[in-house]
Design a protein around this motif. Structure first.
Motif, PDB file in Angstrom:
ATOM      1  N   THR A   1       0.862  -1.177   0.000  1.00  0.00           N
ATOM      2  CA  THR A   1       0.000   0.000   0.000  1.00  0.00           C
ATOM      3  C   THR A   1       0.902   1.231   0.000  1.00  0.00           C
ATOM      4  N   PRO A   2       0.376   2.416  -0.294  1.00  0.00           N
ATOM      5  CA  PRO A   2       1.224   3.614  -0.243  1.00  0.00           C
ATOM      6  C   PRO A   2       1.913   3.791   1.099  1.00  0.00           C
ATOM      7  N   ALA A   3       1.167   3.583   2.195  1.00  0.00           N
ATOM      8  CA  ALA A   3       1.763   3.723   3.523  1.00  0.00           C
ATOM      9  C   ALA A   3       2.810   2.644   3.768  1.00  0.00           C
ATOM     10  N   GLY A   4       2.514   1.408   3.337  1.00  0.00           N
ATOM     11  CA  GLY A   4       3.459   0.317   3.508  1.00  0.00           C
ATOM     12  C   GLY A   4       4.729   0.531   2.706  1.00  0.00           C
ATOM     13  N   ASN A   5       4.587   1.016   1.491  1.00  0.00           N
ATOM     14  CA  ASN A   5       5.758   1.266   0.647  1.00  0.00           C
ATOM     15  C   ASN A   5       6.615   2.389   1.221  1.00  0.00           C
ATOM     16  N   ALA A   6       5.959   3.424   1.742  1.00  0.00           N
ATOM     17  CA  ALA A   6       6.709   4.528   2.343  1.00  0.00           C
ATOM     18  C   ALA A   6       7.443   4.058   3.598  1.00  0.00           C
ATOM     19  N   GLY A   7       6.779   3.224   4.397  1.00  0.00           N
ATOM     20  CA  GLY A   7       7.420   2.686   5.590  1.00  0.00           C
ATOM     21  C   GLY A   7       8.617   1.819   5.263  1.00  0.00           C
ATOM     22  N   PHE A   8       8.504   1.015   4.188  1.00  0.00           N
ATOM     23  CA  PHE A   8       9.609   0.141   3.802  1.00  0.00           C
ATOM     24  C   PHE A   8      10.785   0.951   3.261  1.00  0.00           C
ATOM     25  N   ALA A   9      10.499   2.019   2.560  1.00  0.00           N
ATOM     26  CA  ALA A   9      11.567   2.869   2.034  1.00  0.00           C
ATOM     27  C   ALA A   9      12.367   3.494   3.187  1.00  0.00           C
ATOM     28  N   TYR A  10      11.673   3.912   4.226  1.00  0.00           N
ATOM     29  CA  TYR A  10      12.363   4.481   5.387  1.00  0.00           C
ATOM     30  C   TYR A  10      13.112   3.401   6.149  1.00  0.00           C
ATOM     31  N   PHE A  11      12.524   2.218   6.237  1.00  0.00           N
ATOM     32  CA  PHE A  11      13.137   1.101   6.950  1.00  0.00           C
ATOM     33  C   PHE A  11      14.485   0.722   6.334  1.00  0.00           C
ATOM     34  N   LYS A  12      14.595   0.799   5.015  1.00  0.00           N
ATOM     35  CA  LYS A  12      15.814   0.384   4.324  1.00  0.00           C
ATOM     36  C   LYS A  12      17.002   1.289   4.623  1.00  0.00           C
ATOM     37  N   LYS A  13      16.760   2.442   5.196  1.00  0.00           N
ATOM     38  CA  LYS A  13      17.882   3.313   5.577  1.00  0.00           C
ATOM     39  C   LYS A  13      18.686   2.711   6.729  1.00  0.00           C
ATOM     40  N   VAL A  14      18.029   1.942   7.587  1.00  0.00           N
ATOM     41  CA  VAL A  14      18.622   1.276   8.746  1.00  0.00           C
ATOM     42  C   VAL A  14      19.167   2.294   9.747  1.00  0.00           C
ATOM     43  N   VAL A  15      20.151   3.078   9.326  1.00  0.00           N
ATOM     44  CA  VAL A  15      20.751   4.078  10.212  1.00  0.00           C
ATOM     45  C   VAL A  15      20.304   5.461   9.770  1.00  0.00           C
ATOM     46  N   ASP A  16      19.743   6.197  10.714  1.00  0.00           N
ATOM     47  CA  ASP A  16      19.272   7.545  10.398  1.00  0.00           C
ATOM     48  C   ASP A  16      19.073   8.303  11.702  1.00  0.00           C
ATOM     49  N   PHE A  17      19.664   9.483  11.775  1.00  0.00           N
ATOM     50  CA  PHE A  17      19.509  10.295  12.979  1.00  0.00           C
ATOM     51  C   PHE A  17      18.346  11.250  12.758  1.00  0.00           C
ATOM     52  N   HIS A  18      17.270  10.995  13.478  1.00  0.00           N
ATOM     53  CA  HIS A  18      16.050  11.779  13.305  1.00  0.00           C
ATOM     54  C   HIS A  18      16.022  12.938  14.300  1.00  0.00           C
ATOM     55  N   ILE A  19      15.655  14.101  13.838  1.00  0.00           N
ATOM     56  CA  ILE A  19      15.504  15.276  14.694  1.00  0.00           C
ATOM     57  C   ILE A  19      14.012  15.506  14.944  1.00  0.00           C
ATOM     58  N   ILE A  20      13.646  15.666  16.202  1.00  0.00           N
ATOM     59  CA  ILE A  20      12.238  15.863  16.554  1.00  0.00           C
ATOM     60  C   ILE A  20      11.702  17.105  15.860  1.00  0.00           C
ATOM     61  N   GLY A  21      10.572  16.930  15.174  1.00  0.00           N
ATOM     62  CA  GLY A  21      10.011  18.044  14.422  1.00  0.00           C
ATOM     63  C   GLY A  21       8.628  18.486  14.839  1.00  0.00           C
ATOM     64  N   SER A  22       7.848  17.605  15.486  1.00  0.00           N
ATOM     65  CA  SER A  22       6.444  17.966  15.740  1.00  0.00           C
ATOM     66  C   SER A  22       6.007  17.846  17.193  1.00  0.00           C
ATOM     67  N   THR A  23       6.764  17.146  18.042  1.00  0.00           N
ATOM     68  CA  THR A  23       6.295  16.929  19.418  1.00  0.00           C
ATOM     69  C   THR A  23       7.018  17.802  20.446  1.00  0.00           C
ATOM     70  N   ALA A  24       8.236  18.209  20.168  1.00  0.00           N
ATOM     71  CA  ALA A  24       9.001  18.984  21.147  1.00  0.00           C
ATOM     72  C   ALA A  24       8.421  20.387  21.302  1.00  0.00           C
ATOM     73  N   GLY A  25       8.277  20.817  22.542  1.00  0.00           N
ATOM     74  CA  GLY A  25       7.798  22.164  22.821  1.00  0.00           C
ATOM     75  C   GLY A  25       6.330  22.395  22.526  1.00  0.00           C
ATOM     76  N   GLN A  26       5.580  21.325  22.298  1.00  0.00           N
ATOM     77  CA  GLN A  26       4.156  21.462  21.967  1.00  0.00           C
ATOM     78  C   GLN A  26       3.307  21.503  23.234  1.00  0.00           C
ATOM     79  N   LEU A  27       3.485  22.545  24.016  1.00  0.00           N
ATOM     80  CA  LEU A  27       2.730  22.677  25.266  1.00  0.00           C
ATOM     81  C   LEU A  27       1.750  23.838  25.162  1.00  0.00           C
ATOM     82  N   SER A  28       0.557  23.620  25.694  1.00  0.00           N
ATOM     83  CA  SER A  28      -0.462  24.661  25.706  1.00  0.00           C
ATOM     84  C   SER A  28      -1.051  24.749  27.106  1.00  0.00           C
ATOM     85  N   PHE A  29      -0.824  25.881  27.763  1.00  0.00           N
ATOM     86  CA  PHE A  29      -1.320  26.072  29.121  1.00  0.00           C
ATOM     87  C   PHE A  29      -2.695  26.746  29.146  1.00  0.00           C
TER      88      PHE A  29
END
Length: 541
Positions: A300-328
């Motif tokens: 499926t499109p999602a499965g193919n995209a996941g497999f493409a990322y999986f094949k990288k094996v080594v990858d340093f990911h930088i947090i992009g959407s969860t850090a600092g997401q606080l609402s008081f």
């Protein structure tokens, strides 16, 4: 060849002994009290590796559980329906939607990193400042409460993800303040012991129930219109409710997960180091094979995209959407403060209790410390500060892990064990593609077995005394059955008060009556002395 190996072994042992002596005599070795605690440099390294192996599962498990909340993903991330001018509605977060699924994938990548960083920082600080062999990471139980009770599955709860993170941070700040002024252990002792024990059991049942469901587990149980829940493991399920649409007990992924469950359970039964990880590794490895009925990478499109990322094996990911997401801004709602108190309660009981248990197991508790342990004050501060950091990264509360016993059992007695654990979590940051590809049916068995291990404290509950046993049962029963840790705690404490209030009033009345009787006797004695004085004087005269 054999004789050469036999000759090499003494040389390696001598080299290891020389390294250990040199390190123990160094300034670093003296700081960590290697000799004083009868340990060695290489023993601490082995202990740290053993601890990491037993708790490495938390990286993928915590990320998977928190991703179930939807994280920062909303209906605005959904892909519009083809040939439709209407904007996507809330239903797009439940059914398959390419845009929303891509947002969830990004969120899970962020949470893998957030989990590893929180565990790395907490464990490193625990080792460096408190000099204890205790490893920290986002805790099981608190993460489930955050994902399924506070935020809800894919944001279906009453508290938005950003507000929930603000609650976690505030709870961490208050926890730090309580630790700084020394109230933390006193607060934990205020809760009735049987309610504390029942809370641990109830959270274990809650985790096991979660691991048996379809969204975050093996899919053995699902919804039923007549009995609420029923046996499923179906070949086809409703993506929104998990209800069986056909083929009960015919799910290939369930049977693969069952094999993983047996592998992990067998390793636990035989006391194999790193038991929790082996079942996950086996199920995950099989699920990585494409073209099978159990693959995590379907065509499926999602499965193919996941497999493409999986094949990288080594990858340093930088947090992009969860850090600092606080609402008081949403803290004014009453439900938020109930969640705040529940998190604080669970944190005080779970973290403080676990830390004392680990200190007792490692032999750090002394009578000279008044029943406490060396480094206790700094350990409490590190633990609370780690929760504040975790919330800032987008994750849930951090706790001391019971898996630290694996390292202590290997001989770990100093903070070097915890620092070694931190180094291992640092290395895990570079393998995001692999950790991102762990399927739910590999994680589910671990949740069930973590729940099973939390059952051991049930035997310590005073079941023979109904005033203690009934509140404990209500606490542990309502957590999974209402799918709310807070409901179980509130109900248990309410029943406890209802069954004990008469005794408390009677006991208070008795104390007041004793005080009044004592005062009356003192007055009578004083009056008698006054009366005797003049009479004695008259006789003398």
């Amino acid at each position: 060849m054999t004789s050469k190996r036999m000759a090499l072994w003494p040389r390696l042992s001598e080299a290891e002994a020389a390294v250990n002596r040199a390190f123990a005599a160094s300034r670093v070795g003296r700081y960590f009290k290697i000799d004083a605690r009868k340990s060695s440099f290489t023993k601490e390294l082995r202990a740290g590796a053993a601890t990491f192996l037993t708790m490495a599962y938390i990286i993928s498990v915590n990320a998977a559980v928190l991703t179930d909340s939807g994280g920062p993903c909303t209906v605005h991330d959904c892909t519009p329906v083809a040939n439709s001018t209407a904007a996507p509605g809330p239903e797009c977060t439940v059914g398959p939607n390419p845009g929303y699924e891509q947002c969830l994938a990004r969120t899970k990548s962020d949470l893998v990193v957030a989990t590893a960083v929180a565990a790395m920082a907490g464990s490193f600080a625990m080792g460096l400042f408190a000099n204890l062999p205790l490893a920290l990471a986002p805790g099981m139980g608190a993460n489930a409460y955050f994902a399924y009770n506070m935020v809800g599955f894919h944001g279906s709860g009453s508290i938005p993800y950003r507000t929930a993170l603000a609650v976690v941070m505030l709870e961490g700040i208050l926890f730090f303040a309580l630790s700084a002024v020394g109230l933390r252990s006193r607060l934990a002792r205020m809760i009735p012991r049987n309610i504390r024990l029942a809370s641990a059991v109830g959270i274990g049942l809650f985790l096991a129930f979660t691991g048996l469901q379809a969204h975050q587990g093996v899919g053995l149980v699902g919804a039923s219109p007549s009995t609420l829940v029923t046996l499923t493991a179906c070949s086809e399920v409703d993506p929104g409710t998990g209800a069986c649409l056909g083929g009960t007990m015919r799910s290939p992924t369930f049977w693969l997960g069952a094999v993983g469950f047996l592998i992990t359970a067998t390793c636990l039964a035989r006391d194999v180091k790193g038991s929790m990880i082996y079942g996950i590794l086996f199920v995950t490895a099989v699920s990585w094979v494409r073209g099978t009925s159990v693959t995590v990478f379907p065509d499926t499109p999602a499965g193919n995209a996941g497999f493409a990322y999986f094949k990288k094996v080594v990858d340093f990911h930088i947090i992009g959407s969860t850090a600092g997401q606080l609402s008081f801004g949403g803290l004014r709602h009453g439900g938020v403060w109930l969640a705040f108190l529940t998190l604080l309660y669970v944190d005080v009981l779970d973290t403080t209790g676990t830390m004392y248990s680990m200190a007792e197991y490692g032999g750090f508790v002394t009578d000279e410390a008044g029943g406490g342990f060396e480094g206790e004050y700094r350990a409490f501060l590190v633990d609370a500060a780690s929760t504040v950091l975790s919330a800032g990264l987008g994750s849930s509360t951090v706790t001391t892990y019971i898996e630290s016993t694996a390292g202590i059992r290997e001989g770990g007695r100093t903070g070097l064990t915890a620092i070694t654990v931190a180094a291992c979590f640092l290395g895990s940051l570079f393998f995001g593609p692999l950790l991102m590809s762990v399927p739910p049916w590999a994680v589910g068995p671990s949740l069930v077995l973590v729940g099973a291990m939390m059952m051991r404290v049930a035997k310590e509950i005073e079941w023979g005394d109904m005033k203690e046993g009934v509140p404990a049962f209500v606490t542990m029963a309502l957590m999974p059955l209402s799918f709310s840790i807070a409901n179980g705690i509130i109900a248990g404490l309410g029943v406890y008060v209802a069954l004990h209030w008469y005794d408390w009033v009677r006991q208070g009345y008795g104390k007041v009556r004793n005080v009044l009787d004592e005062r009356r006797n003192q007055v009578a004695a004083a009056a008698g002395e006054v009366g005797i004085g003049p009479a004695a004087a008259q006789d003398v005269v």
